[in-house]
Design an enzyme around this catalytic site. Structure first.
Site, PDB file in Angstrom:
ATOM      1  N   ASN A 106       0.537   2.001   0.252  1.00  0.00           N
ATOM      2  CA  ASN A 106      -0.405   3.108   0.181  1.00  0.00           C
ATOM      3  C   ASN A 106      -1.742   2.613  -0.371  1.00  0.00           C
ATOM      4  O   ASN A 106      -1.769   1.793  -1.289  1.00  0.00           O
ATOM      5  CB  ASN A 106       0.145   4.206  -0.734  1.00  0.00           C
ATOM      6  N   VAL A 116      -0.932   3.976  -8.081  1.00  0.00           N
ATOM      7  CA  VAL A 116      -1.198   2.843  -8.974  1.00  0.00           C
ATOM      8  C   VAL A 116      -2.189   1.900  -8.280  1.00  0.00           C
ATOM      9  O   VAL A 116      -1.880   1.354  -7.207  1.00  0.00           O
ATOM     10  CB  VAL A 116       0.107   2.090  -9.320  1.00  0.00           C
ATOM     11  N   HIS A 119       0.577  -2.975  -4.067  1.00  0.00           N
ATOM     12  CA  HIS A 119       2.032  -3.096  -4.060  1.00  0.00           C
ATOM     13  C   HIS A 119       2.528  -2.705  -2.678  1.00  0.00           C
ATOM     14  O   HIS A 119       1.980  -1.813  -2.039  1.00  0.00           O
ATOM     15  CB  HIS A 119       2.691  -2.213  -5.125  1.00  0.00           C
ATOM     16  N   HIS A 138       6.002  -1.240  -1.015  1.00  0.00           N
ATOM     17  CA  HIS A 138       7.323  -0.666  -1.260  1.00  0.00           C
ATOM     18  C   HIS A 138       8.249  -1.222  -0.189  1.00  0.00           C
ATOM     19  O   HIS A 138       7.929  -1.156   1.002  1.00  0.00           O
ATOM     20  CB  HIS A 138       7.320   0.852  -1.097  1.00  0.00           C
TER      21      HIS A 138
HETATM   22  P1  5GP Z   1       2.074   4.499  -4.964  1.00  0.00           P
HETATM   23  O1  5GP Z   1       2.068   5.978  -4.867  1.00  0.00           O
HETATM   24  O2  5GP Z   1       0.902   3.995  -5.767  1.00  0.00           O
HETATM   25  O3  5GP Z   1       2.205   3.822  -3.635  1.00  0.00           O
HETATM   26  O4  5GP Z   1       3.414   4.096  -5.717  1.00  0.00           O
HETATM   27  C1  5GP Z   1       3.504   3.813  -7.058  1.00  0.00           C
HETATM   28  C2  5GP Z   1       4.970   3.601  -7.374  1.00  0.00           C
HETATM   29  O5  5GP Z   1       5.075   3.035  -8.669  1.00  0.00           O
HETATM   30  C3  5GP Z   1       5.807   4.884  -7.388  1.00  0.00           C
HETATM   31  O6  5GP Z   1       6.862   4.756  -6.440  1.00  0.00           O
HETATM   32  C4  5GP Z   1       6.309   4.973  -8.818  1.00  0.00           C
HETATM   33  O7  5GP Z   1       7.632   5.458  -8.896  1.00  0.00           O
HETATM   34  C5  5GP Z   1       6.208   3.541  -9.299  1.00  0.00           C
HETATM   35  N1  5GP Z   1       5.987   3.407 -10.732  1.00  0.00           N
HETATM   36  C6  5GP Z   1       5.093   4.078 -11.483  1.00  0.00           C
HETATM   37  N2  5GP Z   1       5.151   3.683 -12.764  1.00  0.00           N
HETATM   38  C7  5GP Z   1       6.112   2.721 -12.814  1.00  0.00           C
HETATM   39  C8  5GP Z   1       6.633   1.932 -13.880  1.00  0.00           C
HETATM   40  O8  5GP Z   1       6.232   2.020 -15.032  1.00  0.00           O
HETATM   41  N3  5GP Z   1       7.626   1.059 -13.555  1.00  0.00           N
HETATM   42  C9  5GP Z   1       8.085   0.919 -12.281  1.00  0.00           C
HETATM   43  N4  5GP Z   1       9.046   0.026 -12.079  1.00  0.00           N
HETATM   44  N5  5GP Z   1       7.626   1.658 -11.258  1.00  0.00           N
HETATM   45  C10 5GP Z   1       6.637   2.550 -11.520  1.00  0.00           C
END
Ligand code: 5GP
Length: 127
Positions: free
Chosen positions: A96, A105, A109, A111
């Site tokens: 994303n 975040v 990254h 997924h």
């Molecule tokens: P995004 O929406 O930015 O693509 O995904 C961020 C991901 O980071 C989410 O799936 C969320 O669950 C994960 N996430 C957020 N904070 C933490 C954390 O402190 N530790 C881990 N392992 N995952 C996190």
């Protein structure tokens, strides 16, 4: 416009060891760890150790060594999770970016999700 990297984001804190994580794989330039709120039986995040905000930021500005390391790390994670279609049941890889990508975040990254059928790629508009 150049990207500005926020070094207080949660993944930067994980990389500095300020927040614990469940590591699946660590390489010279990449880290893979389990998502804290898994959306599938297998849900691993793969991140570069460098300060990159999005995939395009990384793809356009990272060194060849970082890109090679990250790409190989993703492949290795798929093997380790047993989700590669060559010997497993497949996976979904998502990265994303920004507002429309609904990125929470601001550190690149991907997924890697598997262990169940992931359904259609994106919801249709309005659904
Ligand atoms: P995004 O929406 O930015 O693509 O995904 C961020 C991901 O980071 C989410 O799936 C969320 O669950 C994960 N996430 C957020 N904070 C933490 C954390 O402190 N530790 C881990 N392992 N995952 C996190």
């Amino acid at each position: 416009m150049p990207y500005t990297y926020d070094d207080q984001n949660i993944f930067a804190k994980i990389l500095r060891g300020e927040i614990p994580n469940t590591t699946v794989l660590e390489t010279d330039h990449s880290l893979a760890f389990r998502d804290i709120e898994p959306q599938a039986p297998e849900h691993v995040l793969v991140i570069p150790k460098g300060a990159y905000v999005t995939y395009d930021h990384f793809a356009n500005t990272a060194s060849d060594a970082e890109i090679l390391d990250f790409t190989r790390a993703v492949g290795k994670v798929c093997d380790m999770l047993g989700v590669a279609p060559s010997d497993g049941e497949g996976y979904r890889m998502i990265s994303n970016a920004g507002e429309n990508g609904v990125q929470d975040v601001p550190h690149l990254h991907v997924h890697v999700l598997g262990g169940r059928n992931m359904g259609r790629m994106v919801a249709k508009a309005g659904s």
